[in-house]
Design an enzyme around this catalytic site. Structure first.
Site, mmCIF file in Angstrom:
data_model
loop_
_atom_site.group_PDB
_atom_site.id
_atom_site.type_symbol
_atom_site.label_atom_id
_atom_site.label_comp_id
_atom_site.label_asym_id
_atom_site.label_seq_id
_atom_site.Cartn_x
_atom_site.Cartn_y
_atom_site.Cartn_z
ATOM 1 N N HIS A 40 0.870 -1.181 0.000
ATOM 2 C CA HIS A 40 0.000 0.000 0.000
ATOM 3 C C HIS A 40 0.910 1.236 0.000
ATOM 4 C CE1 HIS A 40 -3.028 -2.860 1.982
ATOM 5 N NE2 HIS A 40 -3.384 -2.693 0.720
ATOM 6 N N GLU A 48 1.560 3.709 3.109
ATOM 7 C CA GLU A 48 1.971 3.163 4.414
ATOM 8 C C GLU A 48 3.502 3.220 4.450
ATOM 9 O OE1 GLU A 48 -0.043 -0.628 4.820
ATOM 10 O OE2 GLU A 48 -2.008 0.308 4.534
ATOM 11 N N HIS A 108 3.263 -3.464 6.747
ATOM 12 C CA HIS A 108 2.084 -2.593 6.632
ATOM 13 C C HIS A 108 1.946 -1.642 7.815
ATOM 14 C CE1 HIS A 108 -0.184 -4.353 3.198
ATOM 15 N NE2 HIS A 108 0.659 -5.355 3.421
ATOM 16 N N GLU A 159 2.060 -5.466 10.931
ATOM 17 C CA GLU A 159 1.071 -4.380 10.827
ATOM 18 C C GLU A 159 1.262 -3.456 12.028
ATOM 19 O OE1 GLU A 159 -1.484 -2.531 8.958
ATOM 20 O OE2 GLU A 159 -2.356 -4.505 8.539
#
Lengths: 298, 298
Positions: B14, B17, B106, B166
């Site tokens: 992404h 990010e 992420h 994450e």
């Protein structure tokens, strides 16, 4: 003294700053506008297409498109450049606007709390700041009246008077209840103030208040390819409006070398790591703490 | 026992990010990859164009484009659909990949801390979770092995084994030093674990560890026009992985009516108010707390 009756409430100038968009929806739904029958309140979503896509803007930052020469330049036909001309027609024209006050509702990803941003130091604004700070001690009053003229090209410039309500931290495209409530509280105080101001009932204002005054912007160092060489130090992160002394570490390179504040004054940073300014590699703005006395302006 | 040697580190799946993108840059610049000479480490920015524009994706979410039938469907020619086919060629093909482990980096705007997300409960993953949690007690271990098959279409599915790191809260397009350091610490522990695993030196693992197990997703209520009628309650905001009991308030309508948790179990919410899921009006995911014993898997 000039009455302030026609008031424009604006949300969605940046389409991914959700508090203003939802505050207008909420007040509409719950008929809150009727709380100020003395005022002619209008509500407007400035950039509906950006809101629909949940982006700051489609092509260029709408809130930088209101310089008088740009509004009058018919060769500027980008999406937001056209939208600015439409809004200038609707609320202006700049310099001859019938709108006496515009309140523009914004969010920041920085931890600035509920911040009232003002572009002028006149009796109306000083009274507003004193009133809001008195009713809402957690509010931050921020003056950027010393911005160079060429940077005063915000949407609010179109109206006779304009203020920006800037609340954070809130990520883009996110709606947090607490942030919405802070914006709601500050906006209601501003409208209450306008009614008092019109009725000339400002006698109960405090003698003075604390505020912050814009000084300069700091950018992250970059290499020849424009790649960042450093990041904001974690000592500053989420510490907007906390003092930074000359010599304090404010950034750190990716190989661990600290970069210190080289100013010769105690600075109060704001817009620390603001997402919207990532393209310019902005690190933060700096300000100084000031104390204003209402008696100097009335 | 099968050796894990070819390890792919991936950032920028992404494009907004930033921690993963900058972690790879930082490790490259400071030659950190040499810390694991036993491994064949590669580093890849998965969606460079999205990174350049600092957006999650150009057209569709790359991290949902790796279902086997989609990878094999030549009529899917959207930008990320093509990019997924390229990455499947580079790292896969899915089901026959030479890459033994992919680590996908992420960020989330939710307050999830440093979260290790796992799609399977096998000896390798259980050992990794036990090792990481032991070295980094603030880490959160999250299993989504019970996701329905049609939702297991993440980039990491291309490799033989895959984990997602994450870390949050971090607004999109922002780089915070503390978040970067959490990601760096967790990723280094994972690589240290792989070396120990290959050397069969897992004897010192703890007997068990706490983790969270995905249960369901909650969406905000909307009207016939698809407009939101409620928001996440401020009681939950920034309280990812804190317990919610049946009957607790979890949302509130714009006219002030509370909405309660109707599940019959103590839930631990995550991805609370995650910006990337705003289009689907996702409010949060729910999980349950579990305790896993390593002996059950070795």
């Amino acid at each position: 003294m000039h009455n302030i009756t026609r008031v424009a409430l604006v949300g969605g100038t940046h389409g991914n700053e959700l508090s203003g968009i939802y505050l207008l929806k909420k007040w509409d739904k719950t008929s809150q506008f009727a709380r100020w029958p003395q005022l002619e309140l209008t509500q407007t979503i400035a950039n509906p297409r950006a809101c629909e896509h949940s982006v700051r803007y489609m092509e260029t930052d709408l809130n930088r498109e209101f310089a008088l020469e740009d509004l009058q330049n018919y060769r500027l036909v980008g999406y937001e450049q056209l939208l600015a001309k439409k809004l200038n027609q609707q609320f202006g024209p700049r310099g001859r606007s019938p709108v006496e006050l515009m309140i523009d509702l914004h969010n920041t990803t920085s931890n600035m709390g509920a911040c009232l941003m003002l572009l002028r130091k006149d009796a109306f604004n000083i009274g507003m700041a004193a009133y809001v700070k008195d009713r809402m001690p957690e509010a931050v009053i921020y003056f950027q009246d010393n911005l160079p003229k060429e940077r005063k090209r915000f949407l609010i410039s179109v109206a006779q008077q304009g203020v920006t309500v800037e609340v954070g931290p809130q990520p883009n495209s996110v709606l947090q209840q607490e942030t919405l409530e802070l914006m709601e509280t500050m906006t209601a105080h501003i409208l209450d103030y306008v009614v008092l101001y019109n009725d000339d009932k400002l006698a109960s204002l405090p003698a003075g208040f604390e505020a912050f005054q814009y000084t300069e912007d700091l950018v992250l160092p970059t290499d020849e390819q424009g790649q960042r060489l450093a990041m904001v130090s974690k000592r500053l992160d989420r510490r907007d409006f906390h003092p930074v002394e000359p010599g304090d570490v404010i950034m750190e390179t990716f190989d661990g070398v600290p970069i210190c504040w080289e100013g010769d004054y105690t600075a109060y940073p704001l817009f620390i790591n603001e997402a919207a300014y990532h393209r310019s590699h902005s690190a933060m703005s700096m300000s100084q703490r000031i104390v204003l006395r209402c008696a100097d302006y009335f």
